[in-house]
Design a protein around this motif. Structure first.
Motif, mmCIF file in Angstrom:
data_model
loop_
_atom_site.group_PDB
_atom_site.id
_atom_site.type_symbol
_atom_site.label_atom_id
_atom_site.label_comp_id
_atom_site.label_asym_id
_atom_site.label_seq_id
_atom_site.Cartn_x
_atom_site.Cartn_y
_atom_site.Cartn_z
ATOM 1 N N LEU A 1 13.977 4.215 -54.060
ATOM 2 C CA LEU A 1 13.357 5.920 -54.514
ATOM 3 C C LEU A 1 14.155 6.607 -52.870
ATOM 4 N N HIS B 1 18.048 7.654 -54.375
ATOM 5 C CA HIS B 1 17.577 7.903 -55.612
ATOM 6 C C HIS B 1 18.632 8.773 -55.476
ATOM 7 N N PHE C 1 14.552 10.239 -46.770
ATOM 8 C CA PHE C 1 13.239 9.094 -47.503
ATOM 9 C C PHE C 1 12.853 9.056 -46.350
ATOM 10 N N LEU D 1 10.694 11.227 -60.886
ATOM 11 C CA LEU D 1 12.027 12.094 -60.321
ATOM 12 C C LEU D 1 12.947 12.385 -61.656
ATOM 13 N N VAL E 1 12.641 16.718 -52.471
ATOM 14 C CA VAL E 1 13.173 15.975 -53.797
ATOM 15 C C VAL E 1 14.838 17.643 -53.688
ATOM 16 N N VAL F 1 17.138 12.242 -53.811
ATOM 17 C CA VAL F 1 15.907 12.653 -52.711
ATOM 18 C C VAL F 1 16.598 12.066 -51.726
ATOM 19 N N PHE G 1 9.663 12.526 -48.795
ATOM 20 C CA PHE G 1 10.791 12.344 -48.973
ATOM 21 C C PHE G 1 10.975 14.006 -49.663
#
Length: 445
Positions: A369, A372, A378, A442, A389, A375, A387
């Motif tokens: 994650l 990613h 985090f 996601l 997006v 992202v 986090f």
């Protein structure tokens, strides 16, 4: 004829239809439920919520950050059942009862410094109103009526009653009601997402503290209190900051004779990794506001804890000098018993320590994650993760919620910030499911 609750359970569609006709749901544009159906919950167990169609959802946000030890917790259930047979509620003016006395004593022993004198209400915003009124009234009783202003942090959220909203700095909640609110100055946030390139969270927190100091140097004579959310600013998207800000804020408030109100409604009871967020800075506020997890998330209960000097300022032969504030359900016996059971679980199961192990595990499995491509930022503080997006979808929060339900998880993003605040009873397979499900969510954006 009235609908008896002994009839067969309502179907999902019956619950949805009847709710839309009779219930005005909180923090909701009701017209959106033409597109997104309500989720009718019929039971819960541990971290799981079960709907009327037999689906289950991992409650990754602890039902608005309140549930600490899972739904239908046997220890808390038993305590409430026991109390039901004795006394459910009695007014706390002129009367007292064992649950409120015992809870107040235990909170006094657990809270930082010399905080005692527990004043109870039913919800977080009501606790904020109490703390603001007490602070103002204290200065009035001390012959300083001009100290009637409040300052809070940029992006702080303290609730939606008028006093609490006056010290809140989240535009979507504030703007409509601005004509009803008292003026309040918002000093720069120490949230490290705002730091300059290469600036450490600690250095940025110190820079924000300097701005606070500069403000109070000029305006302390008119300022009753600084109110803040310690370590994590919840509704602003889980903004996290370095504990050094709290240390400096306490020093600055002491120097300029300004109260410090710690709003630990969302972050108290282990959510930041220590029992109270203030513990991480080793400070004692003048007022500590607690709610949400106070009753384990079971029943509406909040408390303001304050110091001996504040209490003594009101202690007098004259009724007019008393703190004449009340709520019908102040110190409700059932809610206090739920809170005592919750504190028992903290001790019995060594929750603060076991949470450290759980947080380490979730941080480890969340590496995909954190890395990613969509992202940003985090971050983790105790049993809170968040986090941002990167997406152009203006309907992201609603669509993420719907996508989460398909993965058996309850996510309720704050704008484009996804966060986890699970009940502390979450286990490793459930954490695996949470992370894997979120990764699949996601991938739909």
């Amino acid at each position: 004829m009235s609908n008896s609750h002994h009839q067969s359970p309502l179907s999902a569609s019956q619950l949805q239809q009847r709710s839309l006709a009779a219930v005005w749901h909180p923090c909701t544009q009701m017209k959106q439920h033409e597109t997104y159906p309500l989720v009718p919950i019929v039971s819960g167990q541990g971290v799981w919520l079960h709907d009327a169609d037999g689906n289950r959802y991992l409650d990754a946000i602890a039902s608005w950050w309140v549930n600490l030890f899972g739904h239908a917790n046997p220890t808390i259930n038993a305590a409430i059942r026991d109390q039901l047979e004795k006394i459910e509620h009695v007014m706390l003016a002129g009367f007292t009862h064992e649950p409120v006395v015992t809870l107040s004593e235990r909170l006094k022993n657990l809270a930082p410094g010399a905080l005692g004198h527990c004043f109870y209400a039913s919800d977080g915003a009501s606790a904020i109103e109490i703390a603001l009124k007490m602070s103002f009234h204290y200065w009035l009783l001390r012959g300083q009526p001009q100290k009637n202003g409040f300052i809070s942090l940029q992006n702080d959220y303290h609730g939606e009653t008028l006093g609490a909203l006056s010290v809140t700095d989240v535009a979507i909640f504030r703007e409509t009601y601005a004509p009803l609110l008292r003026p309040c100055t918002h000093v720069p946030t120490p949230d490290w997402r705002y730091a300059a390139a290469g600036e450490s969270p600690r250095d940025f927190a110190l820079r924000a503290a300097t701005a606070l100091e500069n403000h109070l140097a000029k305006h302390h004579a008119q300022t009753a209190a600084l109110i803040l959310e310690p370590l994590v600013q919840g509704a602003a998207g889980m903004g996290m900051y370095h504990p050094v800000y709290l240390q400096r804020a306490r020093e600055i408030c002491d120097r300029y004779q300004v109260h410090l109100i710690a709003d630990e409604i969302a972050v108290g009871f282990g959510r930041t990794g220590t029992l109270f967020a203030c513990n991480q800075a080793d400070i004692t506020p003048d007022f500590l506001c607690l709610s949400k997890g106070l009753s384990g998330g079971y029943l509406p209960l909040s408390v303001v804890m304050t110091t001996e000097p504040v209490y003594q300022a009101f202690y007098d032969d004259r009724t007019a000098r008393a703190f004449l504030h009340s709520h019908s359900h102040t110190g409700n016996a059932l809610a206090c018993r739920a809170a005592l059971a919750s504190l028992d679980i903290f001790e019995r199961d060594r929750i603060i320590e076991s949470n450290q192990t759980k947080a380490a595990y979730l941080n480890k499995i969340a590496a995909p994650l954190a890395s990613h491509p969509k992202v940003r930022n985090f971050r983790n503080c105790g049993m809170t993760w968040a986090f941002e997006v990167e997406t152009d979808d203006n309907d992201f929060a609603a669509r993420c919620f719907q996508a989460g339900l398909k993965q058996q998880i309850l996510l309720r993003p704050l704008g484009k910030t996804v966060y986890f605040m699970p009940p502390y009873v979450i286990n490793e397979p459930e954490m695996d499911l949470l992370v894997e499900g979120t990764l699949r969510v996601l991938d739909t954006f």
